[in-house]
Enzyme design. Structure first.
Site, short mmCIF file in Angstrom:
data_model
loop_
_atom_site.label_atom_id
_atom_site.label_comp_id
_atom_site.label_asym_id
_atom_site.label_seq_id
_atom_site.Cartn_x
_atom_site.Cartn_y
_atom_site.Cartn_z
N THR A 189 0.85 -1.18 0.00
CA THR A 189 0.00 0.00 0.00
C THR A 189 0.88 1.23 0.00
O THR A 189 1.90 1.28 0.68
CB THR A 189 -0.93 0.04 1.21
OG1 THR A 189 -1.58 1.31 1.25
CG2 THR A 189 -0.20 -0.18 2.53
N GLU A 334 -4.63 -2.87 4.96
CA GLU A 334 -4.24 -3.49 6.23
C GLU A 334 -5.38 -4.29 6.86
O GLU A 334 -5.20 -4.96 7.87
CB GLU A 334 -3.75 -2.41 7.21
CG GLU A 334 -2.40 -1.79 6.83
CD GLU A 334 -2.52 -0.58 5.89
OE1 GLU A 334 -3.58 -0.44 5.24
OE2 GLU A 334 -1.57 0.21 5.83
N LYS A 442 -6.38 10.54 -2.47
CA LYS A 442 -6.88 9.36 -3.14
C LYS A 442 -7.60 9.78 -4.41
O LYS A 442 -8.58 10.49 -4.36
CB LYS A 442 -7.82 8.59 -2.23
CG LYS A 442 -7.84 7.13 -2.62
CD LYS A 442 -8.31 6.26 -1.49
CE LYS A 442 -7.96 4.82 -1.76
NZ LYS A 442 -8.63 3.93 -0.81
N TRP A 447 -3.84 5.71 -4.30
CA TRP A 447 -3.18 6.69 -3.43
C TRP A 447 -2.18 7.54 -4.18
O TRP A 447 -1.42 7.05 -5.02
CB TRP A 447 -2.41 5.96 -2.32
CG TRP A 447 -3.26 5.29 -1.32
CD1 TRP A 447 -3.47 3.96 -1.19
CD2 TRP A 447 -4.00 5.92 -0.28
NE1 TRP A 447 -4.31 3.72 -0.14
CE2 TRP A 447 -4.65 4.90 0.44
CE3 TRP A 447 -4.19 7.24 0.11
CZ2 TRP A 447 -5.46 5.16 1.54
CZ3 TRP A 447 -5.01 7.50 1.19
CH2 TRP A 447 -5.65 6.47 1.89
#
Ligand SMILES: Nc1ncnc2c1ncn2[C@@H]1O[C@H](COP(=O)(O)O)[C@@H](O)[C@H]1O
Lengths: 545, 545
Positions: A189, A334, A442, A447
């Site tokens: 990420t 996550e 975003k 991202w």
């Protein structure tokens, strides 16, 4: 005293075997980069997943080694999901929208041993192959004929077509049995500052998430559904849909590379899709296409929308104009990724429509398995009054406890994972994201690190200080702009600075605009105060809007 | 390589805490043996479950010790589910329909330390108390006033009312955290020959089953539901509904002792129940009541029917006359209990009604987590052709691996549990029970041991050989009859033999009829061949039908 129940580990191979056995003839439909629509079944996919396992065994690739993908949503990617994890290797899905250098960094950090890629990404692969010494085999997700055309103007070493790679292996395989806390898959990420970080999922966390994601108050997946995940399989496992789908035996439709409104509409329509899932940007394109052409989708019952806040107008448009229920979801890499989903409760059923709408706009209630709380700056839990804002903390069996190969201590605080999101929770347990504490942007579900954008600007000789902030955008949800203070006596134009970004960031990561200011508000410790900056720019409008 | 996910055990206490936090004001409605309708909420139930935990701590009862219940479906029973298991003790739900001697045997076998009972069962408790030395405390599920009335004509030692027992304890409690393969609860089944045997569930098996049971293709439980379990909480945890309900936060309605059509109808109607679950016998009574009185149930969407084969006419009546979907389920105590559920697949949605009905009649498809197969007499797996009959074998994380304190070897065969049911499986994975290989009879959802029935007959001086078999019955599903060969020169009448059963078996366990024959077919090893006997009696009709 221990229970006397069977101690069967929860393994990903069981998902595809269940689907093959109970839903063998159920279709998996894919729009391929070859240009056609491809049809297979769970039975065939299971056979080919077993071939993948054999092919990895033939490489003598030990368990736990990483097999990476750079691929769209499609049946071959689906086969890899099960063949790689099921045989004990770790499936590493890479976001192909990153810059080649970022991808190479990730491949090296993960020490990927095999990398399978869709033909679309051949230019990326050619560019990074030499920089990725850990990769022993490159697998083009196509047949030999297509691979030959692809490599007509130059090739790389250790390259094979997927069809040839798996083709000679048997379709029967004895999946290994191992403890279910074994690593199954990973996903990097960029939703944090610094280098990308990887969540490393386990078989157990994946199976628990697969049960949870299919629940009636989550995606409500059944054997009667036909599901189209627009959300990419390289983005947190398409929200776990491939796993839940195999568990319930729904029909699957994979959109491949074409995510424009027209292409997505066509698949939704011809395949009679009942449920689709994706980020708001994709649905915006679909709605625009349907509105412009007076189209309807009689089979479509619901869409799960998450990854960014879902605009109220979108929920309304789907409900009122198309009779489609929108389920607003919140999650993160996550969290495997699902954390909350917004469905009504029994007591809400008789509320007037506008009262229901107020609830639907929230990010929703925690799925059983996820604990959540909001905490103040002192770490103390805040009341569930729908008013008190604090950082959202979560824990549960499909939440990470650490990042892969991280040199930092575990992010957990007393066992809770700090999400970096600022939220309220109301007395009925509905969570609403109000802000983002981390300053990332975003855009279209992906991202953009504000720090990366700032660092490049700061690298320009005429820039003294730069702050990157996200500005609301009707299509992309947010777009970055960079706010710049020039060095005294130096000059740079908007156009020069934007040109300065080219080649340093992927196109969509480059800010949309440059705003020159005399000073950026700073806090006591010298940190830029982005909230104040946002207030200063309250009247700002993005160019072209 | 291990995953890097949080290693949170799956514990039953988390269910009630989730419900209290996210669905605190959701109602739990109970028809009490006190005669009234009682209303509480998940928040209050959680507080009282925590009081139960304190009360057990105050007894210094170690973890793993058994706390038994003899109770109807009601809020206090619900509180015990969580207070007992959540605090690390084992909840032992006893079937109060057994004979007092059988109950005493079970209490002693389980070595129960506390026994909580509904006032209805005071006569049983008074009768067995002296024979149950392991029980240190008897808890009457009522308040002191009711207990005084109950004991007006004599009492037993170590007796307390539930309200007094838990009343003085705090409603806050720190649930212990322990490995999730710890035993949580147990249930004896008479569905096997010999003494009753107990399944010993774990926290993990219970939570996995709770997720699975709530899936759209299983009971499809959501926060929008209002659920009435007619299936008793003493019968395999009411099919796991209390656990799944807490996980999803649905409203719960407990029918207490009154399971007649009128009483069940009244609750379904006034509480706007959306989903109900029970054995066919109960639904037969409900349908009769609604038919006779021209009643409807607009809120009721679906019923889960299992525990015995669901008659086609019942499925039709619910669908056609009342618009209620019937979900046919198969399971057993040894499976926690859900194994298969019958819902249609995507490809069935456009089939004509009568084709769909043919599918709905089957026992259904295996829930993900349950593996099943049918095997021939040689143990070889049979094809899934919808034709080949064999014994149904299952395995999975909510299937037992052994019985509690059994002196026999584990029942598993190569890791598979033999169900004693004879079934076919069709190519789409739909399982259908065709017969039962175990010699027990199921009447109104309760087991009758054919061996017990036979042994009593054999004790009669005029009986040479006796075989008990089950005969289909429209209300009770099966009723036992006893087939008897008289000793040469001796005589006994039907009425004399039936009278001989009185006091030796519970009334409902006494056979409905005696059939005298010249000989009972015997196999090579001298065993009675009940299949042949059933063929011989193919034209037989139960008296009064
Ligand atoms: N839907 C069903 N159809 C036929 N028999 C059933 C069904 N559900 C349960 N049973 C029977 O009940 C047994 C389990 O009983 P129990 O352990 O008391 O729940 C199974 O092994 C079957 O013999």
């Amino acid at each position: 005293m221990l229970g006397l129940m069977q101690d069967r580990p929860l393994l990903i191979a069981d998902l595809i075997e269940h689907a093959a056995r109970h839903h063998g003839d159920v279709e998996i439909v894919s729009r391929r980069v070859e240009g056609d629509i491809h049809r297979t079944t769970y039975r065939q996919a299971a056979g080919r997943a077993r071939q993948v396992a054999h092919a990895l065994d033939a490489l003598a690739l030990p368990q736990g080694e990483r097999v990476a993908t750079l691929a769209w949503n499609g049946y071959r990617h689906f086969e890899l999901y099960f063949g790689v994890s099921g045989s004990g290797r770790v499936l590493h899905t890479i976001n192909p929208r990153l810059l080649p250098e970022q991808i190479a960094w990730i491949v090296n950090h993960a020490a990927d041993r095999v990398l399978a890629f869709d033909m679309t990404f051949w230019p990326i692969v050619k560019g990074i192959a030499a920089k990725c010494p850990t990769v022993k085999l490159w697998v083009a997700l196509c047949d030999d004929a297509h691979l030959q055309r692809l490599t007509a103007e130059g090739t790389i070493a250790n390259l094979v077509s997927y069809e040839t790679w798996i083709g000679s292996h048997p379709t029967r395989y004895d999946w290994p049995v191992f403890p279910d806390d074994t690593a199954s898959s990973m996903c990097y990420t960029s939703g944090t500052t610094g280098h990308p970080k990887a969540a490393l999922y386990s078989h157990k966390s994946t199976i628990l998430h697969a049960y949870a994601a299919a629940l009636p108050d989550v995606m409500c997946l059944s054997a009667r559904d036909c599901v189209l995940p627009v959300v990419p399989m390289f983005h947190v496992n398409a929200w776990g849909i491939p796993y839940s789908a195999a568990a319930v035996g729904c029909k699957l439709v994979f959109p491949g590379a074409q995510l424009d409104g027209k292409s997505v509409y066509k698949l939704l329509d011809t395949e009679r899709v009942t449920m689709a899932a994706g980020v708001p940007t994709v649905w915006q394109m679909l709605l625009a296409h349907m509105d412009a052409n007076g189209l309807k989708l009689p089979a479509l019952q619901r869409t799960v929308i998450g990854g960014s806040a879902c605009p109220p107008a979108m929920i309304q448009a789907f409900r009122e104009r198309y009779g489609v229920e929108v389920l607003h979801a919140w999650g993160m890499t996550e969290l495997s990724p699902l954390g909350t989903l917004c469905t009504l409760k029994n007591k809400h059923l008789l509320l007037p429509e506008e009262e229901q709408m107020k609830i639907r706009l929230k990010q929703g209630r925690a799925i059983f398995g996820i604990d959540m709380k909001v905490v103040g700056p002192d770490g103390q839990e805040l009341p569930w009054d729908g008013q008190s804002q604090g950082e959202l903390m979560v824990r549960g069996p499909w939440v990470i406890r650490d990042y892969y190969r991280s040199d930092k201590p575990s992010p957990l605080v007393d066992g809770w994972f700090p999400t970096g999101d600022v939220a309220t929770i109301d007395p009925d347990g509905y969570m609403q994201i109000t802000d983002r504490s981390k300053d990332v942007i975003k855009s279209g579900g992906e991202w953009i690190s504000s720090i990366d954008v700032e660092n490049i600007a700061m690298a320009h000789p005429a820039v003294q200080m730069a702050a990157c902030i996200g500005v609301k955008h009707p299509k992309w949800d947010e777009r970055p702009i960079v706010v710049v203070v020039k060095k005294p006596g130096m000059d740079v134009t908007r156009e020069e600075l934007l040109a300065f970004y080219e080649g340093k960031l992927a196109k969509w990561q480059i800010p949309d605009d440059v705003v020159f200011v005399d000073a950026i508000p700073l806090g006591a410790t010298g940190k830029m105060q982005k909230n104040k900056l946002r207030e200063m720019l309250a009247g700002y409008r993005l160019p072209g809007l």
